[in-house]
Design a protein around this motif. Structure first.
Motif, short mmCIF file in Angstrom:
data_model
loop_
_atom_site.label_atom_id
_atom_site.label_comp_id
_atom_site.label_asym_id
_atom_site.label_seq_id
_atom_site.Cartn_x
_atom_site.Cartn_y
_atom_site.Cartn_z
N TYR A 133 -50.46 -63.05 -85.14
CA TYR A 133 -51.36 -62.70 -84.04
C TYR A 133 -52.66 -62.11 -84.57
CZ TYR A 133 -47.12 -63.41 -81.33
OH TYR A 133 -45.99 -63.96 -80.79
N ALA A 134 -52.57 -61.39 -85.68
CA ALA A 134 -53.78 -60.83 -86.29
C ALA A 134 -54.72 -61.94 -86.74
CB ALA A 134 -53.40 -59.94 -87.48
N MET A 135 -54.15 -63.02 -87.29
CA MET A 135 -54.98 -64.14 -87.70
C MET A 135 -55.68 -64.77 -86.50
SD MET A 135 -54.96 -64.45 -90.97
CE MET A 135 -55.12 -62.66 -90.86
N LEU A 136 -54.97 -64.84 -85.38
CA LEU A 136 -55.58 -65.38 -84.17
C LEU A 136 -56.70 -64.47 -83.66
CD1 LEU A 136 -52.54 -66.75 -82.10
CD2 LEU A 136 -54.20 -68.03 -83.44
N LEU A 137 -56.55 -63.17 -83.85
CA LEU A 137 -57.58 -62.22 -83.43
C LEU A 137 -58.82 -62.32 -84.31
CD1 LEU A 137 -55.41 -59.05 -82.68
CD2 LEU A 137 -56.55 -60.51 -81.01
N PHE A 138 -58.63 -62.59 -85.61
CA PHE A 138 -59.75 -62.65 -86.54
C PHE A 138 -60.48 -64.00 -86.49
CE2 PHE A 138 -57.33 -59.48 -89.44
CZ PHE A 138 -57.73 -58.44 -88.61
N LEU A 139 -59.75 -65.05 -86.13
CA LEU A 139 -60.33 -66.39 -86.11
C LEU A 139 -61.59 -66.52 -85.25
CD1 LEU A 139 -57.44 -69.02 -86.12
CD2 LEU A 139 -59.47 -69.03 -87.54
N PRO A 140 -61.59 -65.99 -84.02
CA PRO A 140 -62.81 -66.10 -83.21
C PRO A 140 -64.03 -65.45 -83.86
CG PRO A 140 -60.95 -65.48 -81.84
CD PRO A 140 -60.48 -65.37 -83.27
N VAL A 141 -63.79 -64.37 -84.62
CA VAL A 141 -64.89 -63.68 -85.29
C VAL A 141 -65.46 -64.55 -86.41
CG1 VAL A 141 -65.60 -61.58 -86.49
CG2 VAL A 141 -63.82 -61.47 -84.74
N PHE A 142 -64.58 -65.08 -87.24
CA PHE A 142 -65.02 -65.94 -88.34
C PHE A 142 -65.69 -67.20 -87.79
CE2 PHE A 142 -64.64 -69.07 -91.73
CZ PHE A 142 -65.05 -68.35 -92.83
N SER A 143 -65.13 -67.74 -86.71
CA SER A 143 -65.67 -68.96 -86.12
C SER A 143 -67.06 -68.72 -85.52
CB SER A 143 -64.72 -69.49 -85.03
OG SER A 143 -63.47 -69.82 -85.59
N PHE A 144 -67.27 -67.52 -85.00
CA PHE A 144 -68.59 -67.19 -84.49
C PHE A 144 -69.60 -67.16 -85.65
CE2 PHE A 144 -71.72 -64.03 -82.69
CZ PHE A 144 -72.25 -64.91 -81.76
N GLY A 145 -69.13 -66.67 -86.79
CA GLY A 145 -69.98 -66.65 -87.98
C GLY A 145 -70.34 -68.04 -88.44
N SER A 146 -69.37 -68.96 -88.45
CA SER A 146 -69.65 -70.34 -88.87
C SER A 146 -70.52 -71.05 -87.84
CB SER A 146 -68.35 -71.12 -89.10
OG SER A 146 -67.63 -71.30 -87.90
N TYR A 147 -70.31 -70.73 -86.57
CA TYR A 147 -71.14 -71.32 -85.51
C TYR A 147 -72.60 -70.91 -85.66
CZ TYR A 147 -73.08 -72.08 -80.85
OH TYR A 147 -73.89 -72.47 -79.80
N LEU A 148 -72.83 -69.64 -85.97
CA LEU A 148 -74.20 -69.16 -86.17
C LEU A 148 -74.82 -69.78 -87.42
CD1 LEU A 148 -73.95 -65.35 -85.28
CD2 LEU A 148 -74.91 -67.20 -83.88
N SER A 149 -74.03 -69.87 -88.48
CA SER A 149 -74.55 -70.40 -89.75
C SER A 149 -74.92 -71.88 -89.62
CB SER A 149 -73.51 -70.22 -90.86
OG SER A 149 -73.23 -68.85 -91.07
N PHE A 150 -74.07 -72.63 -88.91
CA PHE A 150 -74.30 -74.07 -88.76
C PHE A 150 -74.76 -74.42 -87.34
CE2 PHE A 150 -71.32 -73.61 -92.29
CZ PHE A 150 -71.79 -74.54 -93.22
N ARG A 151 -75.52 -73.51 -86.73
CA ARG A 151 -75.89 -73.66 -85.32
C ARG A 151 -76.76 -74.89 -85.06
NH1 ARG A 151 -78.46 -69.48 -87.58
NH2 ARG A 151 -80.73 -69.37 -87.55
N LYS A 152 -77.44 -75.41 -86.07
CA LYS A 152 -78.27 -76.59 -85.88
C LYS A 152 -77.44 -77.87 -85.87
CE LYS A 152 -82.52 -74.62 -87.77
NZ LYS A 152 -83.60 -74.75 -88.79
#
Length: 245
Positions: A133-152
């Motif tokens: 469950y901790a991994m599921l909680l952290f995933l949205p945070v990391f995914s937001f980071g990748s979304y911002l990095s590759f936002r184009k």
């Protein structure tokens, strides 16, 4: 109309060749809710196929899934939940701490002397005991980071969540393999160094395949930026929790 999974000609709601739905739709919040509702407690035939494909060509396989070739693949959120649970159980069997357990051990050493730190420790101890469950909680945070990095890029946030769910699930397979190897080699420090580099390298390899329309150096730099964003966001979340608890 052609099936997005096998490219056969389709008439109706399902492909007569492979059985996939004609309308797979884009990956969004509604899709993820549907996944949790329909397959949260199911382990269908695509589980080992997904592990194999993510070992051979992770970025390409995940891109295929997002683009509509989903019939043979295990659902991403369930995938990471199941494999994180397996990893945590095997770590417990070998009496080894998970990565999160190592983090909490260091946090304990820092916080034990501070007044009012017990509640914070309890929060992290809960995360350790509920690793999946901790991994599921952290995933949205990391995914937001990748979304911002590759936002184009053309992919939305929920597609980044799927990307990182598959990667994290496969990382749990790698952690489990090296955990067993570490037990066999009696806790060699060399093994720990190798598997941490291997896990980190897996992320870069997956991203290089997935974002293959970028130059390789740009993808590597944006992947590093993703980790920078992740560390910043996790620090901010930790700060907020420290103030609230």
């Amino acid at each position: 109309m052609n099936c997005k999974n096998c490219n056969a000609e389709v008439n109706g709601n399902f492909c007569s060749n492979c059985g996939q739905k004609t309308n797979v739709g884009i990956i969004d919040f509604k899709y993820l809710l549907s996944e949790l509702n329909n397959s949260f407690f199911q382990v269908d035939h695509g589980f080992f196929y997904t592990i194999k494909q993510l070992a051979i060509a992770p970025g390409n396989s995940i891109k295929d899934f997002i683009n509509g070739k989903r019939k043979n693949y295990f659902k991403p959120i369930t995938f990471v939940l199941v494999l994180s649970t397996v990893y945590a159980l095997i770590a417990g069997f070998f009496d080894e701490r998970t990565m999160l357990g190592d983090f909490v051990s260091g946090w304990n050493n820092y916080e034990n002397s501070k007044v009012g730190s017990n509640d914070k420790i309890l929060v992290f101890q809960w995360l350790v005991k509920n690793y999946a469950y901790a991994m599921l909680l952290f995933l949205p945070v990391f995914s937001f980071g990748s979304y911002l990095s590759f936002r184009k890029h053309k992919y939305n946030y929920f597609e980044h969540l799927v990307l990182n769910s598959f990667i994290t699930g496969q990382q749990a397979v790698i952690y489990t393999f090296f955990l067993i190897l570490k037990s066999i080699t009696k806790g060699s420090v060399f093994i720990e160094t190798i598997y941490m580099l291997f896990v980190l390298g897996y992320v870069f390899w997956s991203y290089l395949q997935f974002f293959n329309n970028y130059k390789k150096l740009k993808t590597i730099l944006l992947t590093i930026l993703t980790y920078v964003f992740y560390l910043i966001f996790m620090s901010l979340i930790g700060l907020v929790l420290s103030l609230l608890i």
